[in-house]
Design a protein around this motif. Structure first.
Motif, short mmCIF file in Angstrom:
data_model
loop_
_atom_site.label_atom_id
_atom_site.label_comp_id
_atom_site.label_asym_id
_atom_site.label_seq_id
_atom_site.Cartn_x
_atom_site.Cartn_y
_atom_site.Cartn_z
N ARG A 32 1.90 12.72 2.86
CA ARG A 32 1.75 12.01 4.13
C ARG A 32 2.70 10.81 4.24
O ARG A 32 2.27 9.70 4.54
CB ARG A 32 0.32 11.51 4.34
N PRO A 33 3.99 11.00 4.03
CA PRO A 33 4.89 9.85 4.19
C PRO A 33 4.94 9.41 5.65
O PRO A 33 4.72 10.21 6.56
CB PRO A 33 6.23 10.40 3.72
N ASP A 34 5.26 8.12 5.86
CA ASP A 34 5.47 7.69 7.24
C ASP A 34 6.79 8.27 7.74
O ASP A 34 7.62 8.75 6.94
CB ASP A 34 5.43 6.16 7.35
N PRO A 35 7.00 8.30 9.04
CA PRO A 35 8.20 8.97 9.59
C PRO A 35 9.51 8.45 9.01
O PRO A 35 10.43 9.22 8.73
CB PRO A 35 8.08 8.70 11.09
N ARG A 36 9.62 7.15 8.81
CA ARG A 36 10.87 6.59 8.29
C ARG A 36 11.14 7.07 6.88
O ARG A 36 12.26 7.47 6.55
CB ARG A 36 10.80 5.06 8.34
N THR B 204 8.29 16.71 0.77
CA THR B 204 7.18 16.07 1.47
C THR B 204 6.13 17.11 1.84
O THR B 204 6.42 18.30 1.97
CB THR B 204 7.67 15.37 2.76
N VAL B 205 4.91 16.63 1.99
CA VAL B 205 3.81 17.50 2.37
C VAL B 205 2.85 16.66 3.21
O VAL B 205 2.79 15.43 3.07
CB VAL B 205 3.10 18.07 1.10
N GLY B 206 2.13 17.32 4.11
CA GLY B 206 1.13 16.62 4.90
C GLY B 206 -0.14 16.39 4.08
O GLY B 206 -0.10 16.35 2.85
N GLY C 63 0.78 -1.23 0.00
CA GLY C 63 0.00 0.00 0.00
C GLY C 63 0.82 1.28 0.00
O GLY C 63 0.25 2.36 0.00
N ASP C 64 2.16 1.16 0.00
CA ASP C 64 2.99 2.36 0.09
C ASP C 64 4.10 2.32 -0.96
O ASP C 64 5.13 1.66 -0.77
CB ASP C 64 3.60 2.47 1.49
N PRO C 65 3.94 3.05 -2.06
CA PRO C 65 4.98 3.09 -3.09
C PRO C 65 6.08 4.12 -2.82
O PRO C 65 6.99 4.28 -3.63
CB PRO C 65 4.19 3.48 -4.35
N MET C 66 6.01 4.79 -1.67
CA MET C 66 6.94 5.90 -1.42
C MET C 66 8.40 5.48 -1.27
O MET C 66 9.29 6.14 -1.84
CB MET C 66 6.47 6.70 -0.21
N PRO C 67 8.73 4.43 -0.51
CA PRO C 67 10.15 4.07 -0.40
C PRO C 67 10.80 3.81 -1.76
O PRO C 67 11.94 4.25 -2.00
CB PRO C 67 10.11 2.80 0.47
N ALA C 68 10.09 3.15 -2.65
CA ALA C 68 10.65 2.88 -3.98
C ALA C 68 10.81 4.17 -4.77
O ALA C 68 11.77 4.33 -5.53
CB ALA C 68 9.75 1.90 -4.73
N ALA C 69 9.87 5.11 -4.60
CA ALA C 69 9.98 6.38 -5.31
C ALA C 69 11.19 7.18 -4.82
O ALA C 69 11.90 7.80 -5.62
CB ALA C 69 8.69 7.18 -5.12
#
Length: 370
Positions: free
Chosen positions: A249-253, A266-268, A228-234
């Motif tokens: 809304r990325p997770d803290p890590r 990043t943005v909320g 559900g989270d493509p952000m680390p790969a991006a």
């Protein structure tokens, strides 16, 4: 006229129904929204809401269903189970919703029930009182097909027997509203209704201004689960792409990792409906709401296939040529912002959606059911 609007107890199921509910409300009709779970936290404006799922635990139901069908559960997590697991899961959910909804209909006495495909307990409560129904699609899946498999599940049959409807079954809806663009989902029965997503909210000034390189928005699912989270790969691919990557809304890590990259911001929370048109493309988890939102915005998208309907959505849009389906890689991100055919096809689908009648166009037809 009194209209009961019923959704499964999930925010993503309720939100696509609100524009029609609000159109009915603004036309002077009494509207009551029946849902539960995290959907109780959704902004429904002036619409009154009743919780019909106080004792319904989706995690408990999902764990029980997946433990009973491990092979289908594995396929479902990969998005390859078709409607087998969704029928079992939402059959169980609706079996638990049925008695509450029958009570609401007994006490509130609506004239019409509007429900989504995975809220067949709404259709059961309407049939129990011989009320007309409106089936409103809220995803890219075929609505009547979802109703058939969910109502036909073994556990949902218990509710039908309990309310004297086993032999009669659920009657067809008097009005069927389909929201998928035909060039993406194919021709369907029913009347086309434009999917409308509500915007509104604060957008940082920097996000309103065009960036130097193309801007790619990256969002993640609000529902916990694999894929559900493509952000680390991006973030990992960002240095190889001539683009500004914006994580919503990325997770803290992931946010900490992004701090070290000159290519990532990043943005909320921001209203995706309003922000997507400001971007060259979007990367997301493949959920129906974001998939349809990107189509409405006319921007290319990369949907990461995953559990539930995520693979179905991403692959439908990729076949239309309005986006890509697959892993987040530098090559995929590059193609999103340089492939003119993807952009042209996305704009074509946006124009197709804009030609579909808006929700308020169907208020007279629904009022005529009274």
């Amino acid at each position: 006229m009194r209209v009961l609007v019923v959704s499964a107890p999930l925010t993503g199921h309720l939100l696509p129904m609100l524009p029609l509910a609000e159109a009915l409300w603004e036309a002077g009709h009494d509207v009551l929204v029946a849902t539960g779970g995290d959907a109780m936290g959704a902004d429904t404006g002036e619409l009154p809401v009743i919780d019909v799922a106080r004792d319904v635990s989706l995690p408990r139901i999902a764990a029980r269903v997946m433990a009973a069908h491990p092979l289908d559960a594995r396929a479902e997590l990969a998005g390859r189970a078709g409607t087998r697991m969704v029928a079992r899961l939402f059959g169980a959910v609706n079996e638990e919703l049925a008695d509450s909804l029958v009570t609401v209909v007994d006490q509130w006495r609506p004239d019409v029930v509007v429900h989504e495909p995975l809220a067949v307990a709404g259709a059961l409560a309407a049939a129990r009182h011989d009320l007309p129904t409106v089936l409103l699609e809220n995803s890219l899946f075929d609505g009547p097909a979802l109703v058939r498999v969910t109502a036909g599940s073994k556990i949902m049959q218990r509710a039908l027997r309990r309310h004297g409807l086993e032999d009669r079954g659920l009657p067809a809806p008097q009005v069927l509203l389909t929201t998928g663009p035909p060039s993406v989902v194919g021709e369907r029965a029913g009347q086309p209704m434009r999917p409308v997503q509500r915007g509104g909210g604060d957008i940082p000034e920097w996000l309103k201004v065009p960036s130097g390189p193309p801007r790619i928005l990256v969002s993640r699912s609000t529902v916990a689960g694999p894929g559900g989270d493509p952000m680390p790969a991006a973030v990992a691919a960002a240095a190889e792409v001539d683009a500004e990557i914006v994580l919503v809304r990325p997770d803290p890590r992931t946010a900490r990792r992004a701090e070290g990259s000159p290519h990532v911001r990043t943005v909320g929370w921001v209203p995706l409906t309003d922000v997507m048109p400001l971007c060259a493309a979007i990367v997301h988890h493949g959920g129906a709401g974001t998939s349809v939102g990107a189509l409405s915005a006319g921007v290319p998208q990369l949907g990461v296939p995953g559990a539930g309907d995520r693979r179905h959505n991403a692959e439908l849009i990729a076949r239309r040529g309005a986006g890509l389906a697959g892993r987040v890689t530098a090559e995929a991100l590059h193609r999103l912002v340089v492939d003119g055919e993807l952009a042209a096809n996305a704009r074509e689908v946006r124009a197709e959606l804009e030609r579909m009648p808006p929700p308020e166009a169907y208020v007279p037809a629904i009022a005529a059911l009274d």
